[in-house]
Design an enzyme around this catalytic site. Structure first.
Site, mmCIF file in Angstrom:
data_model
loop_
_atom_site.group_PDB
_atom_site.id
_atom_site.type_symbol
_atom_site.label_atom_id
_atom_site.label_comp_id
_atom_site.label_asym_id
_atom_site.label_seq_id
_atom_site.Cartn_x
_atom_site.Cartn_y
_atom_site.Cartn_z
ATOM 1 N N SER A 1 -10.158 -0.784 6.718
ATOM 2 C CA SER A 1 -9.542 -0.645 5.398
ATOM 3 C C SER A 1 -8.828 -1.863 4.852
ATOM 4 O O SER A 1 -8.396 -1.843 3.702
ATOM 5 C CB SER A 1 -8.559 0.520 5.408
ATOM 6 O OG SER A 1 -9.267 1.707 5.265
ATOM 7 N N SER B 1 -9.831 1.637 2.595
ATOM 8 C CA SER B 1 -8.938 2.442 1.786
ATOM 9 C C SER B 1 -7.880 1.622 1.041
ATOM 10 O O SER B 1 -7.288 2.126 0.083
ATOM 11 C CB SER B 1 -8.225 3.476 2.666
ATOM 12 O OG SER B 1 -7.395 2.844 3.619
ATOM 13 N N LYS C 1 0.850 -1.189 0.000
ATOM 14 C CA LYS C 1 0.000 0.000 0.000
ATOM 15 C C LYS C 1 0.888 1.242 0.000
ATOM 16 O O LYS C 1 1.932 1.259 0.655
ATOM 17 C CB LYS C 1 -0.896 -0.029 1.239
ATOM 18 C CG LYS C 1 -1.952 1.059 1.303
ATOM 19 C CD LYS C 1 -2.873 0.850 2.512
ATOM 20 C CE LYS C 1 -3.951 1.916 2.616
ATOM 21 N NZ LYS C 1 -4.866 1.663 3.751
HETATM 22 N N1 GLN Z 1 -13.327 3.997 6.069
HETATM 23 C C1 GLN Z 1 -12.767 4.434 7.302
HETATM 24 C C2 GLN Z 1 -12.386 5.886 7.198
HETATM 25 O O1 GLN Z 1 -12.677 6.450 6.211
HETATM 26 C C3 GLN Z 1 -11.586 3.582 7.677
HETATM 27 C C4 GLN Z 1 -10.403 3.850 6.843
HETATM 28 C C5 GLN Z 1 -9.239 3.019 7.242
HETATM 29 O O2 GLN Z 1 -9.363 1.961 7.877
HETATM 30 N N2 GLN Z 1 -8.063 3.485 6.888
HETATM 31 O O3 GLN Z 1 -11.831 6.446 8.067
#
Ligand code: GLN
Length: 497
Positions: free
Chosen positions: A185, A161, A86
């Site tokens: 995510s 994400s 990532k």
């Molecule tokens: N979807 C969640 C957010 O927008 C979690 C994102 C994540 O785990 N990085 O914060």
């Protein structure tokens, strides 16, 4: 088969290592095929932001030298395995952009511990993967460099994400990738793309060298198609790192429990999650089926109550933005990051650089965090959110006194279409089943359990473990894999079809 998937990217770690040991192919040959396929044909998925061909070739040649010397067995547990990372993970000499214009030209001067551990275990680094900007989002639509497409349906999001990390595995480009999970995510994109995604217990894997979002919530973990591959990667990356004081020692062999079966294991079901508004009927029925099949395989099912979990989203959208606001303060346009030219005073340089460097969702989180932490407001939101955090943690501690593992939906529905969820508050609900585990710190993972009856898209079952007992969820996941079969590459990308 789309050209982006190669037979090599569709092998398991064991298959790759057998092929190398038996000289069916060289690591260089495999690497050229994988890198060439990604370079030539990734536009349709857009999983990768950067392909690190030179680093990959160098690592591959080192593996081939081992094969020639008859010492492949000493090259490490990920010897020869093509891996993607990532783009919030530093890998020396590569861009680490976090999918943000703020870091578009930033080149890593060092390597994150989790990445370094995979490399010293013999992995071949093929590139950096697309994500929501600074990991804010659930669809990869907030990437400043364009979204990733779900390999199962190009009109749909891969989740987020870590959307690039999930899609690269689902499209058969690489067998394993790393992602990070602050509120869901890893698990939500794994569910949307039909692959295995593991968020270890907080502290199991070092966060050193990962661009921080919510430092008390972030955790790194693997995506793979097989549970065994996820366990191998866990073996490589888990453990104490002197550079991350929250990381803990770990001596668990995560592969050891995979054949143990679930007979006698206590698996908890959370009725409030199964009855939640917003849970798609096709996801609910897949989860009910998975629970019944685990029971047939010898697990004992127990109903478990998490009375405070319903406050998890509210608490997270206080704690997360507060931590993000603080972490993103370092992007001041002076030491690194986008610097808007032509300003005569520092104040206007800061303002213009941050306004142009950050995208809308990042700006929203920063504004929210700065408001929530301001005098007078802090007591009303941040403090109670921390109290809720304690209550949720206690709920999980109580639950795991009764059960060895919890089974729940990973996401409320299957992958949605681009643009379908435009309201931020609605997008935030994508993590309604995953966020509480980040708040408590326990391990959680998503395991594919087949396709939804209505959408014909992958559905993920979430498994959750007591803290530092992540082997429990892997053991149940291995049983689900025996029941449902190994996760498949998305149909359009299957090698040889
Ligand atoms: N979807 C969640 C957010 O927008 C979690 C994102 C994540 O785990 N990085 O914060």
């Amino acid at each position: 088969m789309s050209a982006v998937g190669t037979p090599f990217g569709q092998m398991s770690i064991r298959q790759i290592q057998c092929g190398l040991a038996q000289k069916e192919f060289s690591c260089r040959e495999m690497t050229e095929a994988v890198v060439g396929a990604i370079e030539g044909a990734d536009e349709s998925v857009h999983a990768f932001l950067e392909v690190t061909g030179d680093a990959a070739r160098k690592a591959a040649d080192a593996i081939d030298a081992r094969v020639a010397a008859g010492t492949l067995g000493e090259a490490g547990i990920l010897a020869g395995v093509p891996m993607g990372y990532k783009d919030n993970m530093n890998l020396e000499g590569t861009h680490t952009t976090c999918s943000s214009n703020m870091l578009a030209s930033y080149v890593s001067p060092y390597t994150a511990t989790c990445v370094a551990k995979t490399l010293s275990a013999g992995a071949v680094p093929v590139g950096k993967l697309n994500m929501d900007e600074f990991a804010f989002g659930s669809s990869t639509e907030t990437s400043a460099f364009g979204p990733t497409h779900n390999p199962w349906d190009a009109d749909r999001v891969p989740g987020g994400s870590s959307g690039g990390s999930a899609a690269a595995v689902a499209a058969g480009m690489v067998p394993v990738t790393l992602g990070s999970d602050t509120g869901g995510s890893i698990r939500q994109p794994a569910s949307f793309c039909g692959v295995v995604g593991v968020k270890p217990t907080y502290g199991m894997v070092s966060r050193y060298g990962i661009v921080a979002f919510g430092s008390s919530l972030d955790q790194v973990g693997p995506f793979s198609r097989t549970v065994e591959d996820a366990a191998y990667v866990m073996n490589a990356i888990a453990g104490h790192d002197p550079l991350d004081c929250t990381s803990q020692p770990c001596t668990t062999d995560f592969t050891a429990c995979l054949d143990a079966g679930v007979a006698g294991m206590k698996v908890g079901i959370i009725p409030a999650f199964m009855e939640a508004d917003g849970l798609a009927p096709e996801v609910r029925s897949k989860l009910e089926e998975a629970a019944a099949k685990l029971e047939e395989a010898g697990a004992e099912l127990h109903e478990v109550d998490l009375p405070n979990a319903k406050a998890a989203i509210s608490a997270y959208y206080v704690l997360g933005p507060c931590e993000a606001f603080s972490n993103l303060a370092r992007f001041d346009s002076v030491r690194y990051g986008y610097s808007d030219p032509g300003h005569k005073d520092l104040g206007s340089q800061y303002e213009a650089s941050r306004a142009k460097g950050f995208g809308p969702e990042a700006r929203r989180r920063i504004m929210l965090g700065s408001y929530l932490l301001s005098a007078g407001v802090y007591e009303q939101y941040y403090y109670p959110a921390q109290q809720v955090r304690t209550l949720i943690t206690q709920d999980y501690t109580n639950a795991f006194q009764k059960v060895d593992c919890l089974l729940a939906p990973a996401a409320p529905r299957t992958a949605f279409k681009f643009g379908e969820i435009a309201e931020p508050a609605e997008m935030y609900l994508s993590d309604m089943f995953t966020i509480s585990i980040n708040i408590a710190g326990n391990g959680g993972m998503s395991m594919p359990v087949g396709l939804g009856a209505d959408s014909s898209l992958p559905v993920g079952a979430q498994l959750m473990s007591p803290a530092f007992k992540d082997e429990n969820m892997l053991r149940v996941a291995a049983e689900l894999e025996r029941i449902y079969g190994v996760a498949q590459v998305a149909p359009d990308f299957r090698a040889g079809e």
